[in-house]
Enzyme design. Sequence first.
Site, PDB file in Angstrom:
ATOM      1  N   TRP A 123      42.606  32.563  52.367  1.00  0.00           N
ATOM      2  CA  TRP A 123      41.408  33.265  51.865  1.00  0.00           C
ATOM      3  C   TRP A 123      41.750  34.256  50.754  1.00  0.00           C
ATOM      4  O   TRP A 123      42.743  34.986  50.835  1.00  0.00           O
ATOM      5  CB  TRP A 123      40.764  34.025  53.027  1.00  0.00           C
ATOM      6  CG  TRP A 123      39.722  35.009  52.594  1.00  0.00           C
ATOM      7  CD1 TRP A 123      39.914  36.301  52.196  1.00  0.00           C
ATOM      8  CD2 TRP A 123      38.306  34.782  52.503  1.00  0.00           C
ATOM      9  NE1 TRP A 123      38.709  36.895  51.864  1.00  0.00           N
ATOM     10  CE2 TRP A 123      37.709  35.978  52.055  1.00  0.00           C
ATOM     11  CE3 TRP A 123      37.483  33.671  52.764  1.00  0.00           C
ATOM     12  CZ2 TRP A 123      36.333  36.110  51.859  1.00  0.00           C
ATOM     13  CZ3 TRP A 123      36.119  33.814  52.578  1.00  0.00           C
ATOM     14  CH2 TRP A 123      35.553  35.019  52.130  1.00  0.00           C
ATOM     15  N   MET A 124      40.874  34.326  49.752  1.00  0.00           N
ATOM     16  CA  MET A 124      40.968  35.366  48.714  1.00  0.00           C
ATOM     17  C   MET A 124      39.570  35.929  48.482  1.00  0.00           C
ATOM     18  O   MET A 124      38.584  35.200  48.570  1.00  0.00           O
ATOM     19  CB  MET A 124      41.493  34.743  47.412  1.00  0.00           C
ATOM     20  CG  MET A 124      41.395  35.643  46.194  1.00  0.00           C
ATOM     21  SD  MET A 124      42.118  34.886  44.715  1.00  0.00           S
ATOM     22  CE  MET A 124      40.971  33.554  44.408  1.00  0.00           C
ATOM     23  N   ASN A 125      39.479  37.245  48.187  1.00  0.00           N
ATOM     24  CA  ASN A 125      38.199  37.755  47.688  1.00  0.00           C
ATOM     25  C   ASN A 125      38.397  38.648  46.474  1.00  0.00           C
ATOM     26  O   ASN A 125      38.976  38.176  45.484  1.00  0.00           O
ATOM     27  CB  ASN A 125      37.280  38.318  48.787  1.00  0.00           C
ATOM     28  CG  ASN A 125      37.825  39.382  49.681  1.00  0.00           C
ATOM     29  OD1 ASN A 125      38.816  39.177  50.361  1.00  0.00           O
ATOM     30  ND2 ASN A 125      37.190  40.531  49.727  1.00  0.00           N
ATOM     31  N   ASP A 126      37.970  39.895  46.494  1.00  0.00           N
ATOM     32  CA  ASP A 126      37.807  40.687  45.267  1.00  0.00           C
ATOM     33  C   ASP A 126      39.044  40.759  44.372  1.00  0.00           C
ATOM     34  O   ASP A 126      40.165  40.934  44.860  1.00  0.00           O
ATOM     35  CB  ASP A 126      37.481  42.144  45.608  1.00  0.00           C
ATOM     36  CG  ASP A 126      36.488  42.315  46.716  1.00  0.00           C
ATOM     37  OD1 ASP A 126      35.948  41.325  47.195  1.00  0.00           O
ATOM     38  OD2 ASP A 126      36.264  43.467  47.103  1.00  0.00           O
ATOM     39  N   GLN A 142      42.307  40.658  46.898  1.00  0.00           N
ATOM     40  CA  GLN A 142      42.152  40.743  48.344  1.00  0.00           C
ATOM     41  C   GLN A 142      42.548  39.385  48.933  1.00  0.00           C
ATOM     42  O   GLN A 142      42.001  38.349  48.530  1.00  0.00           O
ATOM     43  CB  GLN A 142      40.693  41.050  48.688  1.00  0.00           C
ATOM     44  CG  GLN A 142      40.215  42.398  48.173  1.00  0.00           C
ATOM     45  CD  GLN A 142      40.637  43.525  49.087  1.00  0.00           C
ATOM     46  OE1 GLN A 142      40.060  43.746  50.134  1.00  0.00           O
ATOM     47  NE2 GLN A 142      41.676  44.270  48.694  1.00  0.00           N
ATOM     48  N   TRP A 150      38.032  35.455  55.906  1.00  0.00           N
ATOM     49  CA  TRP A 150      38.306  36.863  55.624  1.00  0.00           C
ATOM     50  C   TRP A 150      38.983  37.538  56.826  1.00  0.00           C
ATOM     51  O   TRP A 150      38.641  37.267  57.964  1.00  0.00           O
ATOM     52  CB  TRP A 150      36.984  37.580  55.290  1.00  0.00           C
ATOM     53  CG  TRP A 150      37.190  38.996  54.847  1.00  0.00           C
ATOM     54  CD1 TRP A 150      37.407  39.430  53.584  1.00  0.00           C
ATOM     55  CD2 TRP A 150      37.216  40.159  55.687  1.00  0.00           C
ATOM     56  NE1 TRP A 150      37.575  40.803  53.575  1.00  0.00           N
ATOM     57  CE2 TRP A 150      37.464  41.272  54.846  1.00  0.00           C
ATOM     58  CE3 TRP A 150      37.072  40.376  57.055  1.00  0.00           C
ATOM     59  CZ2 TRP A 150      37.547  42.579  55.330  1.00  0.00           C
ATOM     60  CZ3 TRP A 150      37.162  41.681  57.534  1.00  0.00           C
ATOM     61  CH2 TRP A 150      37.393  42.759  56.677  1.00  0.00           C
ATOM     62  N   ASP A 250      35.881  51.438  47.533  1.00  0.00           N
ATOM     63  CA  ASP A 250      36.107  50.791  46.239  1.00  0.00           C
ATOM     64  C   ASP A 250      36.100  51.771  45.053  1.00  0.00           C
ATOM     65  O   ASP A 250      35.203  51.718  44.194  1.00  0.00           O
ATOM     66  CB  ASP A 250      35.085  49.664  46.011  1.00  0.00           C
ATOM     67  CG  ASP A 250      34.958  48.736  47.213  1.00  0.00           C
ATOM     68  OD1 ASP A 250      35.950  48.593  47.941  1.00  0.00           O
ATOM     69  OD2 ASP A 250      33.866  48.177  47.425  1.00  0.00           O
ATOM     70  N   ASP A 337      25.786  44.800  48.448  1.00  0.00           N
ATOM     71  CA  ASP A 337      26.250  44.226  49.706  1.00  0.00           C
ATOM     72  C   ASP A 337      25.145  43.407  50.387  1.00  0.00           C
ATOM     73  O   ASP A 337      25.424  42.399  51.030  1.00  0.00           O
ATOM     74  CB  ASP A 337      26.709  45.379  50.619  1.00  0.00           C
ATOM     75  CG  ASP A 337      27.473  44.890  51.826  1.00  0.00           C
ATOM     76  OD1 ASP A 337      27.973  43.756  51.798  1.00  0.00           O
ATOM     77  OD2 ASP A 337      27.567  45.641  52.813  1.00  0.00           O
TER      78      ASP A 337
HETATM   79  N1  DQQ Z   1      35.647  43.578  49.805  1.00  0.00           N
HETATM   80  C1  DQQ Z   1      36.613  44.570  50.182  1.00  0.00           C
HETATM   81  C2  DQQ Z   1      35.872  45.861  50.188  1.00  0.00           C
HETATM   82  C3  DQQ Z   1      34.731  45.584  49.273  1.00  0.00           C
HETATM   83  C4  DQQ Z   1      34.367  44.182  49.622  1.00  0.00           C
HETATM   84  C5  DQQ Z   1      37.198  44.188  51.519  1.00  0.00           C
HETATM   85  C6  DQQ Z   1      33.542  43.511  48.563  1.00  0.00           C
HETATM   86  O1  DQQ Z   1      36.684  46.937  49.745  1.00  0.00           O
HETATM   87  O2  DQQ Z   1      33.674  46.492  49.441  1.00  0.00           O
HETATM   88  O3  DQQ Z   1      37.862  42.948  51.444  1.00  0.00           O
HETATM   89  O4  DQQ Z   1      33.654  42.133  48.617  1.00  0.00           O
END
Ligand code: DQQ
Length: 654
Positions: A123-126, A142, A150, A250, A337
Amino acid sequence: MASSESLLPVSSQQDPLSDSRCDSIPESRKRRPIKVHLAVYSGFLLIALYVTLIITHGGSSPKNDVNDDTTVESRARLAGVSEKNNEHIWKLSNDLKGEAFAWNNTVLSWQRTAFHFQPEKNWMNDPNGPLFYKGWYHFFYQYNPNAAVWGDIVWGHAVSKDLIHWLYLPFAMVPDQWYDANGVWTGSATFLDDGSIVMLYTGSTDKFEQVQNLAYPEDPKDPLLLKWTKYSGNPVLVAPPGIGVKDFRDPTTAWKTSDGKWRITIGSKINRTGVSIIYDTTDFKTYEKHDTLLHQVPNTGMWECIDFYPVSKTKDKGLDTSVNGPDVKHIIKASMDDTRIDHYAIGTYHDSNATWVPDNPSIDVGISTGLRYDYGKFYASKTFYDQHKGRRILWGWIGESDSEAADVQKGWSSVQGIPRTVALDTKTGKNLVQWPVKEIESLRLRRKKFHMKVEPGTVVPVDLGPAAQLDIEAEFKIKKDDLEVVFGDDSVEDDKEFSCETSGGATVRGALGPFGFSVLADQSLSEQTPVYFYVTKGKDSKLKTFFCTDTSRSTIANDVVKPVYGSFVPVLKGEKLTMRILVDHSIVEGFGQGGRTCITSRVYPTKAIYGATKLFLFNNAIDATITASFKVWQMNSAFIRPFSADDLGVPSST
Ligand code: DQQ
């Protein structure tokens, strides 16, 4: 030019882009046996349950990550962030067969992208803390090292010389302190006056509270910035009174105030008002909170991943984050969000009282009719100033539209969009323009040029060969006589209510649209993703143009979210209609009118894969003949692989 008639019959009754699967209803489905009634009733029951869930979850609007209908709360919700959960979308859709599509490895392997950044697995995010240092672009992200969903978030790290070819490095930061024990979450980098780097990031503590932490490179001489030191006095900020401990995250890149301090902003919410809390600091260790907010917008919910930066009113070049002055506008972007949409607004920043005022309050940050970086899938984005080339670059996290179960099966989830230069549109002054970084053109291989006249109701195969990795640049012209007829004809209705999202997609025919390309299509068009313009005649007889992507027939799989995306795109007097499309297996990025309106989609064909992937040009307008002039490049794959000592010109020790 071949007419589509040999390909698919075209008539006003049968639309060239319509889904042939809908044409005939098998006998077995015309009758309604008890089983079907049961399915319908349980469908209603599910919908009722869903509505109840929305109400019991504080009335928040529906979003992609629909809450589970069991009592188990999701991993991310427990931790205080939202996460993807598409499981129930398809169960609530018209497809009530109850079984998810049976994915197999052949199909899933094809979905992996060839020139978009993604980790080897999981998994990858921000995007986090992007920067350019000693000849390398650094990208942190992330990342879950343990699964394709996640959780257990660390900072992945990769470097590149050109933002296209990437080398994976060891993780930059992992949860090894009480103040980030439940995740090293999103953060941003700042260059201090002496060229050194500080990184501020959110930690999810051992108690799942969100705090801000400071880190810096252990060895500033190391161009790879391999090792990061967490400041011994962390956390440097905890949620102030009145802010929830799970609603404080953030931190942005810092910018200079006129009295020489550094200033940052952090996202939160107060009740349903999205807010941007503001702090000043001189050393990044102690902070002074302002009593006022940089900005706030009622009813927008939690603001994640705020970005705040200047743009030039007169020049296309990017500005360093601390630049201010009469020729400058400031952008606030916040990731909503509640809706998982990145909204931005253009306005004026006042250094003296640390506030920002939108140019047009009716399209303020997070307002649903306001501006978006991207009208498709694009979230938690972050820009950085590239001092190497004098441009501002935007990174955005492109999540999946398939189910979590499919992600687990394929072993990975999410890609990053191709980095985009971002600047104020100096022609309109009312929107940003985004464009894939120039370096992507180094992947262009064989080019083919086309000039085609496309009659109303026509689909034309584009003779290309493989079509899974493409860069398309196109110009469209509507035949002048047709435009004049439409303008002069009172029986042609005003399309003032048109919306890409709700007006039925590429199969609905209007006088002047839709027309564009169907990418990732199979020969019979049973799978296709149309990217198109739809031009409407306004009440004032002026043209209004929309740029849309219709994913509703992108796959026959049922466990995929398949919206029609898009929005209005400004077209100025004398401009031709232009679009650019990057196609890379399961991602399609569309840029309308030089990047005034952008749409990123994730699509999962099951038939239009490998050698069967085709490109079509179509004109589904009723009254307009279109001329399309376009170039298509086959795209090479990027090298995205683990770093080895050879990459520094140092022979590796074996
Ligand atoms: N992803 C991070 C948070 C952020 C959210 C956690 C946004 O810091 O608010 O993985 O996708």
